[in-house]
Write an enzyme that holds these catalytic residues in place. Structure first.
Site, PDB file in Angstrom:
ATOM      1  N   ALA A  74       6.798 -18.255   2.115  1.00 25.59           N
ATOM      2  CA  ALA A  74       6.802 -18.621   0.692  1.00 25.59           C
ATOM      3  C   ALA A  74       6.508 -17.384  -0.142  1.00 25.59           C
ATOM      4  O   ALA A  74       5.362 -16.979  -0.292  1.00 25.59           O
ATOM      5  CB  ALA A  74       5.760 -19.708   0.412  1.00 25.59           C
ATOM      6  N   GLU A  78       1.866 -10.155 -15.853  1.00 27.43           N
ATOM      7  CA  GLU A  78       2.117  -9.431 -14.604  1.00 27.43           C
ATOM      8  C   GLU A  78       3.453  -8.700 -14.680  1.00 27.43           C
ATOM      9  O   GLU A  78       3.558  -7.524 -14.309  1.00 27.43           O
ATOM     10  CB  GLU A  78       2.126 -10.394 -13.420  1.00 27.43           C
ATOM     11  CG  GLU A  78       2.447  -9.694 -12.107  1.00 27.43           C
ATOM     12  CD  GLU A  78       2.572 -10.629 -10.917  1.00 27.43           C
ATOM     13  OE1 GLU A  78       2.872 -10.124  -9.821  1.00 27.43           O
ATOM     14  OE2 GLU A  78       2.384 -11.849 -11.078  1.00 27.43           O
ATOM     15  N   GLY A  88      18.438  18.965  -0.891  1.00 23.89           N
ATOM     16  CA  GLY A  88      17.700  18.608   0.319  1.00 23.89           C
ATOM     17  C   GLY A  88      16.207  18.472   0.088  1.00 23.89           C
ATOM     18  O   GLY A  88      15.536  17.676   0.763  1.00 23.89           O
TER      19      GLY A  88
END
Length: 379
Positions: A129, A241, A339
């Site tokens: 959940a 939130e 890189g």
């Protein structure tokens, strides 16, 4: 203007705090997989936790955007794992207590949260959940004057350090949304067990754990609000939130732009700085344009929240837009490092891996789109 100047002073004090107490140690915390508890005490001592808590509960009664600024600045500095921890305490748990808690609960917990003596976690997600909170299986069954809690939670931010767990549980296992309640669980009670720290592809220093509850006796007076209204409280507090996640994402976008700008001005290729190449300039320009759009959207939602007018749909749209934008922008900026962008020693790589989860937690962006679609099209 007065509030703005005070906010900027507060911001510069916090930036100094990060430079002194976080920056020199953050790499080590990332390797250890945990931010030390001592930092929470330092945050509290310096007045950087739950700053909008009213003075009668040990706080500073500051406007809410002071608290939101702390989350954004932490992420901008490249410390998103810490931003998640602070956000959990100040932007998630504190509002639940302030808005729903009893007088006794507020008097007991809030001063300790402000001081950093108590670290908090909110425990919603379970193995089966996540976004579907109505499917939770953790139960809290009332017996006499205690709830008996059994179940488990996963992906819990601040889970390892937590002293207070705001637990979402079923007080009526037969009901769905109307069977959900919220309990304030002292993490030191018998039967509360903290599992392993979970290893993640990003947010390495962020304390994320599994929690287990085995016949935990939680006093009845630690029910938050009313029984059966937990889902309603969750819906009520989710906008803050999601606003906090959005502020984190905006901070990370701005921090990644700062980092990349410095790099391309210094780094040479084919006899000239990278900043002289049109591709570099266009990538940075596009990042800045998106940052400005994101900032405008954030400002709108922060203002709406301060007026108690921010809708679930508005903040869902913001969370979806800004976390998608964050990942896309940082992905493009990382490319300019070549890189080196893939090397952990370059902070842009941390911005990249820390960004990915924000499209998932706080409600996945697919759920955010569903919320916006319902508002647009009806059920």
């Amino acid at each position: 203007m007065h509030i703005d100047s005070d906010l900027e002073l507060f911001r510069s004090n916090y930036q100094r705090f990060l430079n002194t107490h976080v920056a020199p140690y953050y790499e080590e915390w990332e390797e250890q997989g945990l931010i030390p508890r001592e930092l929470w005490q330092l945050l509290g001592e310096n007045g950087f936790l739950c700053v909008d808590v009213p003075e009668e509960y040990g706080g500073y009664g500051a406007p809410v955007h002071y608290s939101q600024m702390l989350v954004q600045e932490t992420a901008r500095a490249g410390f998103t794992a810490l931003a998640v921890g602070i956000g959990g305490q100040s932007e998630l748990v504190s509002p639940y207590l302030q808005n729903v808690g009893s007088e006794a609960q507020k008097q007991y917990w809030l001063p300790k949260m402000v001081s950093g003596e108590v670290i908090t976690a909110i425990a919603m997600s379970e193995a089966n959940a996540g976004s579907d909170l109505q499917a939770i299986r953790t139960q809290a069954i009332l017996q006499d004057d205690h709830y008996i809690v059994n179940g488990s939670k996963t992906f819990i931010s601040n889970g390892h350090h937590a002293d207070l767990i705001v637990l979402v549980a079923k007080t009526d296992p037969q009901a769905r949304a109307k069977g959900i309640s919220i309990l304030l669980v002292d993490a030191h009670l018998d039967g509360v067990k903290k599992g392993r720290g979970l290893k993640k592809i990003g947010l390495h220093a962020q304390d994320t754990a599994e929690l287990f509850f085995d016949n935990v006796h939680v006093p009845r007076d630690q029910l938050l609000g009313e029984e059966g209204k937990g889902f309603q409280y969750l819906m009520q507090e989710l906008p803050r939130e999601r606003l906090s996640i959005s502020l984190m994402a905006l901070g990370a976008i701005l921090g990644a732009i700062d980092l990349t700008k410095d790099y391309v001005l210094e780094r040479q290729a084919f006899g000239q700085p990278l900043a002289q190449f049109q591709n570099t300039r266009f990538v940075l320009a596009q990042a800045q344009i998106k940052a400005q759009a994101a900032q405008a959207f954030v400002n709108h939602c922060v203002e709406r929240y301060s007026q108690k007018a921010l809708s679930v749909s508005e903040v869902a749209a913001l969370k979806c837009f800004i976390t998608d934008t964050q990942f896309d922008v940082i992905n493009e900026l990382l490319q300019l490092f070549g890189g080196y962008g893939y090397m952990q020693e370059y902070p842009i790589s941390r911005f990249f891996v820390d960004a990915r989860v924000q499209k998932i937690y706080g409600g996945t962006n697919e759920i955010m789109k569903e919320i916006v679609a319902r508002e647009l099209l009806g059920k």
